[in-house]
Design a protein around this motif. Structure first.
Motif, PDB file in Angstrom:
ATOM      1  N   GLU A  62      35.648  41.981   3.199  1.00  0.00           N
ATOM      2  CA  GLU A  62      34.960  43.128   3.795  1.00  0.00           C
ATOM      3  C   GLU A  62      34.990  44.336   2.866  1.00  0.00           C
ATOM      4  OE1 GLU A  62      33.071  43.928   6.527  1.00  0.00           O
ATOM      5  OE2 GLU A  62      32.925  41.749   6.596  1.00  0.00           O
ATOM      6  N   LYS A  65      32.560  43.631   0.060  1.00  0.00           N
ATOM      7  CA  LYS A  65      31.204  43.680   0.601  1.00  0.00           C
ATOM      8  C   LYS A  65      30.758  45.113   0.853  1.00  0.00           C
ATOM      9  CE  LYS A  65      28.401  41.740   4.361  1.00  0.00           C
ATOM     10  NZ  LYS A  65      28.437  40.953   5.622  1.00  0.00           N
ATOM     11  N   ASN A  66      31.684  45.931   1.304  1.00  0.00           N
ATOM     12  CA  ASN A  66      31.398  47.342   1.546  1.00  0.00           C
ATOM     13  C   ASN A  66      30.911  48.027   0.265  1.00  0.00           C
ATOM     14  OD1 ASN A  66      31.512  49.921   3.020  1.00  0.00           O
ATOM     15  ND2 ASN A  66      33.278  50.355   1.716  1.00  0.00           N
ATOM     16  N   THR A  68      29.583  46.379  -2.546  1.00  0.00           N
ATOM     17  CA  THR A  68      28.340  45.796  -3.047  1.00  0.00           C
ATOM     18  C   THR A  68      27.142  46.227  -2.205  1.00  0.00           C
ATOM     19  OG1 THR A  68      28.740  43.731  -1.806  1.00  0.00           O
ATOM     20  CG2 THR A  68      29.510  43.820  -4.083  1.00  0.00           C
ATOM     21  N   GLU A  69      27.359  46.472  -0.922  1.00  0.00           N
ATOM     22  CA  GLU A  69      26.268  46.933  -0.070  1.00  0.00           C
ATOM     23  C   GLU A  69      25.882  48.378  -0.369  1.00  0.00           C
ATOM     24  OE1 GLU A  69      27.456  46.094   3.943  1.00  0.00           O
ATOM     25  OE2 GLU A  69      26.617  44.060   3.871  1.00  0.00           O
ATOM     26  N   GLN A  70      26.779  49.102  -1.067  1.00  0.00           N
ATOM     27  CA  GLN A  70      26.467  50.461  -1.518  1.00  0.00           C
ATOM     28  C   GLN A  70      25.777  50.456  -2.884  1.00  0.00           C
ATOM     29  OE1 GLN A  70      29.700  53.489  -0.996  1.00  0.00           O
ATOM     30  NE2 GLN A  70      30.835  51.791  -0.070  1.00  0.00           N
ATOM     31  N   GLY A  71      25.567  49.245  -3.425  1.00  0.00           N
ATOM     32  CA  GLY A  71      24.907  49.144  -4.716  1.00  0.00           C
ATOM     33  C   GLY A  71      25.851  49.141  -5.893  1.00  0.00           C
ATOM     34  N   GLN A  73      28.136  47.261  -8.363  1.00  0.00           N
ATOM     35  CA  GLN A  73      28.264  45.888  -8.831  1.00  0.00           C
ATOM     36  C   GLN A  73      29.741  45.511  -8.972  1.00  0.00           C
ATOM     37  OE1 GLN A  73      25.538  45.083 -12.240  1.00  0.00           O
ATOM     38  NE2 GLN A  73      24.748  47.122 -11.806  1.00  0.00           N
ATOM     39  N   GLN A  91      29.809  34.699  -2.608  1.00  0.00           N
ATOM     40  CA  GLN A  91      28.551  35.005  -1.921  1.00  0.00           C
ATOM     41  C   GLN A  91      28.783  35.755  -0.616  1.00  0.00           C
ATOM     42  OE1 GLN A  91      26.546  31.235  -1.582  1.00  0.00           O
ATOM     43  NE2 GLN A  91      26.217  31.066  -3.803  1.00  0.00           N
ATOM     44  N   CYS A  93      30.722  38.133  -0.119  1.00  0.00           N
ATOM     45  CA  CYS A  93      30.948  39.569  -0.317  1.00  0.00           C
ATOM     46  C   CYS A  93      30.121  40.163  -1.462  1.00  0.00           C
ATOM     47  CB  CYS A  93      32.430  39.856  -0.534  1.00  0.00           C
ATOM     48  SG  CYS A  93      33.243  38.832  -1.762  1.00  0.00           S
ATOM     49  N   GLY A  94      29.219  39.364  -2.045  1.00  0.00           N
ATOM     50  CA  GLY A  94      28.354  39.893  -3.095  1.00  0.00           C
ATOM     51  C   GLY A  94      29.014  39.995  -4.452  1.00  0.00           C
TER      52      GLY A  94
END
Length: 243
Positions: A62, A65-66, A68-71, A73, A91, A93-94
């Protein structure tokens, strides 16, 4: 401000909750300021397969993922403890998994990233072990064993590793200087960043090489912050709610 963070050797485990708290603190407060985050191995103390489930694993996913979801890398290189982390975990969590050696452009400086265990060639016994456990057929067999069996095997390996370290000379568990120079030339870089040895330091090697070693996490974190104009270590303590 442009900024990239590098961390390694957190060895997260349910038995050391303060490490998870330190990681959470970093991921929520500092990491969002970065463009990129590189985790250079041994994020976990041991990994027995992407099918293992726990509160710790879920929280780590989490937190990543938090980001990577903000952009932001996020990249990961396998360590000697968590080399079985696979695409299912990544995958979820990006996270992008990198190969054993990866050259990046770090603000204009070609920089080689690795966990660091491959540089410790004087530890012949470990290198023989590493070669075996990185064989794909062995990994396939292990990952297809029942989870309970894998847990028991993991405990035995950890116990043996702790025992072996007591009798190994300290110098053979560090990098081999001549081999490091070979790697610099092989990848045609002047800067290298790695973990594994737990010896946080910036080494200037004549005539023009820089080797930066990430520390392990314990009472404090070990974070390398790199910007276009500066390189610095950050060693934060855990800030408790009661101050």
């Amino acid at each position: 401000m442009q900024k990239t963070y590098f961390i390694a050797d957190l060895h997260l485990t349910e038995n050391r909750p303060h490490l998870t708290q330190l990681f959470r603190q970093f991921m929520l407060e500092q990491a969002p300021q970065a463009e990129k985050l590189y985790i250079l191995g041994d994020l976990f103390d041991f990994w027995i397969g992407d099918d293992e489930k726990s509160e710790l694993i879920s929280e780590v996913q989490e937190l990543i993922k938090n980001l990577t979801e903000q952009g932001i890398q996020c990249y990961f290189q396998h360590g000697n403890r968590d080399f079985l982390i696979g695409q299912a975990f990544a995958q979820a969590c990006g996270l992008t998994i990198l190969p054993t050696y990866q050259v990046i452009d770090l603000y204009g400086v070609p920089t080689l990233l690795c966990h660091g265990d491959t540089l410790c060639v004087d530890d012949v016994k470990y290198q023989q072990y590493r070669k075996k456990v990185h064989q794909k057929w062995r990994q396939w067999l292990f990952l297809h064993l029942p989870l309970k069996v894998r847990l028991k095997i993991a405990e035995k390996i950890r116990a043996k590793s702790r025992q072996d370290k007591q009798y190994k000379p300290t110098e053979i568990m560090d990098v081999n200087a001549d081999f490091v120079l070979q790697i610099f030339h092989k990848f045609n870089v002047t800067q290298m960043i790695h973990g594994h040895t737990h010896r946080q330091k910036r080494h200037e090697i004549p005539p023009h090489f820089t080797r930066i070693v990430l520390g392990d996490w314990g009472e404090t974190s070990s974070i390398l912050e790199v910007s276009p104009n500066a390189i610095q270590f950050i060693n934060d303590n855990l800030r408790r709610e009661n101050g």
